[in-house]
Design a protein around this motif. Structure first.
Motif, PDB file in Angstrom:
ATOM      1  N   ALA A  38       0.822  -1.221   0.000  1.00 43.43           N
ATOM      2  CA  ALA A  38       0.000   0.000   0.000  1.00 43.43           C
ATOM      3  C   ALA A  38       0.851   1.265   0.000  1.00 43.43           C
ATOM      4  N   GLY A  39       2.082   1.162   0.490  1.00 46.55           N
ATOM      5  CA  GLY A  39       2.951   2.340   0.528  1.00 46.55           C
ATOM      6  C   GLY A  39       3.337   2.789   1.926  1.00 46.55           C
ATOM      7  N   LYS A  40       3.081   1.952   2.934  1.00 46.21           N
ATOM      8  CA  LYS A  40       3.383   2.337   4.323  1.00 46.21           C
ATOM      9  C   LYS A  40       4.891   2.502   4.544  1.00 46.21           C
ATOM     10  N   SER A  41       5.657   1.474   4.148  1.00 47.72           N
ATOM     11  CA  SER A  41       7.109   1.551   4.376  1.00 47.72           C
ATOM     12  C   SER A  41       7.707   2.710   3.594  1.00 47.72           C
ATOM     13  N   THR A  42       7.249   2.888   2.368  1.00 47.97           N
ATOM     14  CA  THR A  42       7.782   3.987   1.555  1.00 47.97           C
ATOM     15  C   THR A  42       7.500   5.329   2.237  1.00 47.97           C
ATOM     16  N   THR A  43       6.301   5.479   2.785  1.00 48.03           N
ATOM     17  CA  THR A  43       5.949   6.720   3.483  1.00 48.03           C
ATOM     18  C   THR A  43       6.870   6.911   4.689  1.00 48.03           C
ATOM     19  N   MET A  44       7.035   5.854   5.487  1.00 51.87           N
ATOM     20  CA  MET A  44       7.880   5.956   6.680  1.00 51.87           C
ATOM     21  C   MET A  44       9.324   6.279   6.278  1.00 51.87           C
ATOM     22  N   ARG A  45       9.785   5.649   5.220  1.00 49.58           N
ATOM     23  CA  ARG A  45      11.161   5.910   4.774  1.00 49.58           C
ATOM     24  C   ARG A  45      11.333   7.373   4.357  1.00 49.58           C
ATOM     25  N   MET A  46      10.306   7.942   3.748  1.00 46.59           N
ATOM     26  CA  MET A  46      10.421   9.360   3.345  1.00 46.59           C
ATOM     27  C   MET A  46      10.404  10.279   4.563  1.00 46.59           C
ATOM     28  N   VAL A  47       9.616   9.921   5.578  1.00 43.74           N
ATOM     29  CA  VAL A  47       9.603  10.727   6.808  1.00 43.74           C
ATOM     30  C   VAL A  47      10.999  10.713   7.440  1.00 43.74           C
ATOM     31  N   LEU A  48      11.680   9.567   7.310  1.00 46.01           N
ATOM     32  CA  LEU A  48      12.993   9.401   7.940  1.00 46.01           C
ATOM     33  C   LEU A  48      14.153   9.771   7.022  1.00 46.01           C
ATOM     34  N   GLY A  49      13.848  10.384   5.906  1.00 47.95           N
ATOM     35  CA  GLY A  49      14.898  10.840   5.006  1.00 47.95           C
ATOM     36  C   GLY A  49      15.652   9.710   4.324  1.00 47.95           C
ATOM     37  N   LEU A  50      15.092   8.487   4.328  1.00 47.87           N
ATOM     38  CA  LEU A  50      15.780   7.350   3.707  1.00 47.87           C
ATOM     39  C   LEU A  50      15.418   7.224   2.234  1.00 47.87           C
ATOM     40  N   ASP A  51      14.379   7.925   1.843  1.00 45.51           N
ATOM     41  CA  ASP A  51      13.916   7.952   0.465  1.00 45.51           C
ATOM     42  C   ASP A  51      13.503   9.380   0.192  1.00 45.51           C
ATOM     43  N   ARG A  52      13.714   9.821  -1.029  1.00 45.39           N
ATOM     44  CA  ARG A  52      13.394  11.215  -1.331  1.00 45.39           C
ATOM     45  C   ARG A  52      12.042  11.270  -2.066  1.00 45.39           C
ATOM     46  N   PRO A  53      11.129  12.133  -1.638  1.00 42.18           N
ATOM     47  CA  PRO A  53       9.842  12.199  -2.346  1.00 42.18           C
ATOM     48  C   PRO A  53      10.031  12.625  -3.805  1.00 42.18           C
ATOM     49  N   THR A  54       9.219  12.081  -4.683  1.00 43.00           N
ATOM     50  CA  THR A  54       9.228  12.541  -6.072  1.00 43.00           C
ATOM     51  C   THR A  54       8.648  13.954  -6.102  1.00 43.00           C
ATOM     52  N   SER A  55       7.593  14.168  -5.317  1.00 44.52           N
ATOM     53  CA  SER A  55       7.066  15.525  -5.116  1.00 44.52           C
ATOM     54  C   SER A  55       6.370  15.565  -3.766  1.00 44.52           C
ATOM     55  N   GLY A  56       6.033  16.762  -3.325  1.00 44.26           N
ATOM     56  CA  GLY A  56       5.424  16.910  -2.006  1.00 44.26           C
ATOM     57  C   GLY A  56       6.478  16.819  -0.918  1.00 44.26           C
ATOM     58  N   ALA A  57       6.009  16.761   0.341  1.00 37.75           N
ATOM     59  CA  ALA A  57       6.970  16.786   1.440  1.00 37.75           C
ATOM     60  C   ALA A  57       6.490  15.953   2.618  1.00 37.75           C
ATOM     61  N   ALA A  58       7.463  15.460   3.397  1.00 31.69           N
ATOM     62  CA  ALA A  58       7.191  14.799   4.680  1.00 31.69           C
ATOM     63  C   ALA A  58       7.975  15.589   5.724  1.00 31.69           C
ATOM     64  N   LEU A  59       7.253  16.180   6.688  1.00 32.43           N
ATOM     65  CA  LEU A  59       7.915  17.032   7.673  1.00 32.43           C
ATOM     66  C   LEU A  59       7.820  16.439   9.077  1.00 32.43           C
ATOM     67  N   VAL A  60       8.924  16.559   9.814  1.00 32.06           N
ATOM     68  CA  VAL A  60       8.937  16.173  11.221  1.00 32.06           C
ATOM     69  C   VAL A  60       9.125  17.459  12.003  1.00 32.06           C
ATOM     70  N   ASN A  61       8.216  17.740  12.884  1.00 34.19           N
ATOM     71  CA  ASN A  61       8.252  19.000  13.645  1.00 34.19           C
ATOM     72  C   ASN A  61       8.497  20.200  12.725  1.00 34.19           C
ATOM     73  N   GLY A  62       7.813  20.191  11.573  1.00 38.21           N
ATOM     74  CA  GLY A  62       7.854  21.340  10.664  1.00 38.21           C
ATOM     75  C   GLY A  62       8.990  21.351   9.659  1.00 38.21           C
ATOM     76  N   LYS A  63       9.889  20.360   9.754  1.00 34.07           N
ATOM     77  CA  LYS A  63      11.028  20.383   8.822  1.00 34.07           C
ATOM     78  C   LYS A  63      11.206  19.034   8.143  1.00 34.07           C
ATOM     79  N   PRO A  64      11.765  19.043   6.939  1.00 34.77           N
ATOM     80  CA  PRO A  64      12.126  17.752   6.358  1.00 34.77           C
ATOM     81  C   PRO A  64      13.256  17.138   7.183  1.00 34.77           C
ATOM     82  N   TYR A  65      13.344  15.833   7.202  1.00 35.32           N
ATOM     83  CA  TYR A  65      14.346  15.139   8.020  1.00 35.32           C
ATOM     84  C   TYR A  65      15.740  15.704   7.800  1.00 35.32           C
ATOM     85  N   SER A  66      16.066  15.973   6.518  1.00 38.62           N
ATOM     86  CA  SER A  66      17.424  16.429   6.190  1.00 38.62           C
ATOM     87  C   SER A  66      17.751  17.786   6.819  1.00 38.62           C
TER      88      SER A  66
END
Ligand SMILES: Nc1ncnc2c1ncn2[C@@H]1O[C@H](COP(=O)(O)OP(=O)(O)OP(=O)(O)O)[C@@H](O)[C@H]1O
Length: 309
Positions: A38-66
């Motif tokens: 379904a995309g759960k691991s991919t989503t988690m990996r993007m939150v953790l900066g292990l995968d880069r989103p093709t578009s859009g953003a995943a933010l932790v406390n307002g910032k991308p992991y990087s």
């Protein structure tokens, strides 16, 4: 807090995550559900900066992991408990991890104690059972005391004591005001631990709601079991009033789409006898199966999709 903003990930032709927008709030455990692929691991990996989103953003406390200054102290994760150097002792594994963020022996020993690994702290991580490995993975996630936690299948391999321990731990972490995102395929476990649910299928959000609401919506506002010696007459009345009625056995109906007061009033108006009126609860599992029926990518050909009570 975790914010997903039109988060999208494509691998070639395959869209693994398809424009997900959601906020995972602090203070509650949020269950992350979805069929295989379904995309759960991919989503988690993007939150953790292990995968880069093709578009859009995943933010932790307002910032991308990087962009996080001390990532380990902001977000802890258990993704793959086996991802440790098996030759190191549990304690050395945590010490090495802690050294990168200035965490020393005291905190390492404290965390080892809190996950119940003190006695085996000097044993090689490679000799650990699945459950011990999970505990070590959780210790690593908690090491720098982060406000945000992502746990992928944390009860995997734990015995009953371990399962109860992690249940209590997750409740405690959420009660402390942390953001806890938890994926699990064990619905009964999810029902006990999570308060909120994010369900995805084929990379899209299927539900973002509380567990209570999710179950209520799936059961169409409640199913009722009605016992009546005048069941046939009552059934026609209820169908006339727009309810869905099934005769389970002579004298017992299952009714969807009519509140208990409506059933009682209709019966009273015609002088029909009602001997029992009971709300039937839907389990998280059947609510989930109903919702994801059309988005299962890898269904077995003999899969049974009956409706469980
Ligand atoms: N590196 C990759 N290259 C190509 N496709 C990928 C890659 N990673 C994931 N996918 C595909 O993206 C989709 C989503 O996979 P993902 O692992 O995120 O799902 P999941 O919800 O975690 O599944 P599961 O419950 O089985 O762990 C799948 O169709 C998968 O095959």
């Amino acid at each position: 807090m975790i914010e997903l903003q039109r988060l999208t990930k494509r691998y070639g032709e395959k869209t693994a995550v398809d424009g997900i927008t959601a906020t995972i709030e602090p203070g509650v455990v949020t269950g992350f559900l979805g069929p295989n692929g379904a995309g759960k691991s991919t989503t988690m990996r993007m939150v953790l900066g292990l995968d880069r989103p093709t578009s859009g953003a995943a933010l932790v406390n307002g910032k991308p992991y990087s962009a996080l200054r001390a990532p380990l102290a902001e977000v802890g994760a258990l993704l793959d408990a086996k991802a440790v150097d098996g030759g190191r002792s549990a304690r050395n594994h945590l010490l090495a991890l802690g050294a990168t963020v200035g965490i020393g022996k005291r905190r390492v020993d404290e965390v080892l104690a809190s996950v119940g690994l003190t006695e085996v702290a000097h044993k090689r991580a490679g000799s650990f059972s699945l459950g011990m490995g999970q505990r070590l993975g959780i210790a690593a996630a908690l090491l720098a005391d982060p406000q945000v936690l992502l746990l992928d299948e944390p009860v995997n391999g734990l015995d009953i004591d371990g399962v109860q321990w992690i249940r209590a731990l997750l409740h405690e972490l959420a009660a402390e005001g942390r953001t806890v995102l938890l994926s699990s395929h064990l619905m009964s476990e999810m029902e006990l631990v999570a308060e909120h649910l994010l369900v995805i299928g084929q990379g899209r959000i299927l539900a973002d709601t509380t567990i209570a609401r999710f179950i209520e919506d799936a059961s169409g506002g409640g199913r009722m079991s009605v016992l009546s010696p005048d069941a046939d007459e009552l059934a026609s009345l209820l169908v006339g009033a727009g309810a869905a009625v099934t005769t389970v056995e002579p004298g017992r109906l299952e009714v969807r789409g009519a509140a208990p007061s409506v059933i009682g009033d209709l019966a009273a108006a015609r002088g029909l006898r009602v001997h029992g009126l009971t709300a039937l609860s839907t389990s998280l599992e059947s609510a989930y199966l109903e919702l994801t029926r059309d988005s299962v990518e890898y269904a077995g050909t003999t899969a049974q999709r009956g409706e469980a009570a």
